[in-house]
Write a protein that holds these residues in place. Structure first.
Motif, PDB file in Angstrom:
ATOM      1  N   ASP A   1     129.091  96.021  50.442  1.00  0.00           N
ATOM      2  CA  ASP A   1     129.378  95.072  51.516  1.00  0.00           C
ATOM      3  C   ASP A   1     128.585  93.769  51.396  1.00  0.00           C
ATOM      4  OD1 ASP A   1     130.090  97.743  52.147  1.00  0.00           O
ATOM      5  OD2 ASP A   1     130.278  97.245  54.264  1.00  0.00           O
TER       6      ASP A   1
ATOM      7  N   PHE B   1     129.931  91.568  48.591  1.00  0.00           N
ATOM      8  CA  PHE B   1     131.165  90.882  48.960  1.00  0.00           C
ATOM      9  C   PHE B   1     130.874  89.701  49.898  1.00  0.00           C
ATOM     10  CE2 PHE B   1     133.437  95.093  48.169  1.00  0.00           C
ATOM     11  CZ  PHE B   1     133.936  94.685  46.945  1.00  0.00           C
ATOM     12  N   MET B   2     129.932  89.876  50.816  1.00  0.00           N
ATOM     13  CA  MET B   2     129.584  88.784  51.721  1.00  0.00           C
ATOM     14  C   MET B   2     128.998  87.611  50.941  1.00  0.00           C
ATOM     15  SD  MET B   2     127.114  88.779  55.104  1.00  0.00           S
ATOM     16  CE  MET B   2     128.297  89.737  56.054  1.00  0.00           C
TER      17      MET B   2
ATOM     18  N   LEU C   1     129.542  86.855  47.778  1.00  0.00           N
ATOM     19  CA  LEU C   1     130.621  86.233  47.007  1.00  0.00           C
ATOM     20  C   LEU C   1     131.440  85.292  47.884  1.00  0.00           C
ATOM     21  CD1 LEU C   1     131.959  89.245  44.893  1.00  0.00           C
ATOM     22  CD2 LEU C   1     130.680  87.273  44.052  1.00  0.00           C
ATOM     23  N   GLU C   2     131.720  85.733  49.101  1.00  0.00           N
ATOM     24  CA  GLU C   2     132.488  84.883  50.021  1.00  0.00           C
ATOM     25  C   GLU C   2     131.739  83.600  50.329  1.00  0.00           C
ATOM     26  OE1 GLU C   2     134.552  85.128  54.469  1.00  0.00           O
ATOM     27  OE2 GLU C   2     133.571  86.894  53.610  1.00  0.00           O
ATOM     28  N   ARG C   3     130.434  83.716  50.555  1.00  0.00           N
ATOM     29  CA  ARG C   3     129.635  82.534  50.882  1.00  0.00           C
ATOM     30  C   ARG C   3     129.496  81.593  49.688  1.00  0.00           C
ATOM     31  NH1 ARG C   3     124.686  85.153  54.527  1.00  0.00           N
ATOM     32  NH2 ARG C   3     126.013  85.901  56.245  1.00  0.00           N
TER      33      ARG C   3
ATOM     34  N   GLY D   1     131.709  81.395  47.246  1.00  0.00           N
ATOM     35  CA  GLY D   1     133.030  80.950  46.812  1.00  0.00           C
ATOM     36  C   GLY D   1     133.353  81.337  45.388  1.00  0.00           C
ATOM     37  N   HIS D   2     132.850  82.489  44.944  1.00  0.00           N
ATOM     38  CA  HIS D   2     133.098  82.959  43.584  1.00  0.00           C
ATOM     39  C   HIS D   2     133.708  84.355  43.606  1.00  0.00           C
ATOM     40  CE1 HIS D   2     131.377  79.798  41.075  1.00  0.00           C
ATOM     41  NE2 HIS D   2     130.448  79.639  42.006  1.00  0.00           N
ATOM     42  N   ARG D   3     134.317  84.715  42.477  1.00  0.00           N
ATOM     43  CA  ARG D   3     134.950  86.027  42.339  1.00  0.00           C
ATOM     44  C   ARG D   3     133.993  87.005  41.669  1.00  0.00           C
ATOM     45  NH1 ARG D   3     139.956  85.102  38.681  1.00  0.00           N
ATOM     46  NH2 ARG D   3     138.266  84.212  37.425  1.00  0.00           N
TER      47      ARG D   3
ATOM     48  N   THR E   1     130.912  87.024  38.256  1.00  0.00           N
ATOM     49  CA  THR E   1     129.580  87.174  38.837  1.00  0.00           C
ATOM     50  C   THR E   1     128.854  88.370  38.240  1.00  0.00           C
ATOM     51  OG1 THR E   1     130.424  86.239  40.908  1.00  0.00           O
ATOM     52  CG2 THR E   1     128.335  87.431  41.023  1.00  0.00           C
TER      53      THR E   1
END
Length: 229
Positions: A156, A159-160, A162-164, A166-168, A172
């Motif tokens: 979790d 994923f948070m 990555l969202e912040r 802006g990458h996949r 990464t």
């Protein structure tokens, strides 16, 4: 520099305790202050070090169990509340950067690689430590264990981050020091690099990482050799 035919990562997610910082002495001091309130004897640095990495609640639970006082749910809740201010008093007094941490982050930042910290440490504590060592401004995100419903080894927090950023996940890499980081990275669908000198109780070679580095000094070069294609 990029190795011919190899695609280095666009983003890196770092674990904190045992990866970027050696916080075991401060965490041991906090644990022993808590135990003293309950009339329990102190634990040694190696004992507490073996408990680090799965969040403060697990740390407290294991520390009391090692001291011969098992806590039920309500008692553990209370001990966690008592621990909160103690923990925040023991963040940087005895904590040190891991060898090569500052240099590696500076080099990766200069290369334009986005970075974040994903830790089971409370986010306020993580930010304070990173600020103390002058690293917080290099991080595009700091995700603490209290920012998500499930801490690592669940993905979790990754994923948070990555969202912040802006990458996949495919672009990464997770950098950590233990099986907790490996499990979280695999669940998030990203490769993982482990660095020696952390708090794992299992030899790094047995944890299934894509690469193992002797220290953070080696990390930039190792990442350039990691094939994400």
């Amino acid at each position: 520099m990029t190795v011919s035919g190899i695609r280095p990562p666009k983003a890196i997610l770092f674990d904190l305790d045992g990866t970027l910082i050696d916080s075991a002495p401060d965490i041991t001091a906090a644990v022993n202050e808590l135990l003293a309130i309950y009339g329990l004897p102190p634990l040694s640095l190696p004992q507490v070090t073996a408990m680090i990495g799965r969040g403060v609640r697990v740390l407290i639970d294991e520390a009391f169990a090692a001291s011969g006082m098992a806590l039920d749910g309500a008692a553990l809740d209370k001990a966690e509340r008592v621990m909160a201010p103690i923990y925040l008093r023991h963040l940087t007094g005895r904590t040190r950067l891991m060898p090569g941490a500052s240099e590696a982050i500076a080099e990766l930042h200069a290369e334009g690689i986005a970075m974040a910290v994903v830790t089971n440490k409370p986010e306020r504590a993580a930010r304070e430590v990173l600020s103390h060592f002058g690293l917080v401004e290099r991080m595009g995100a700091v995700v603490g264990g209290d920012a998500v419903s499930r801490k690592k080894p669940a993905p979790d927090g990754l994923f948070m981050a990555l969202e912040r950023l802006g990458h996949r996940a495919i672009d990464t890499v997770m950098v950590g020091d233990s099986g907790t980081d490996v499990t979280a990275a695999r669940a998030a669908g990203m490769p993982v690099v482990l660095v020696r000198g952390g708090y794992t109780r299992v030899p790094l070679e047995e944890l299934g990482a894509d690469l193992v580095c002797d220290s953070l000094h080696d990390l930039p070069h190792a990442l350039n050799a990691l094939n994400l294609a």
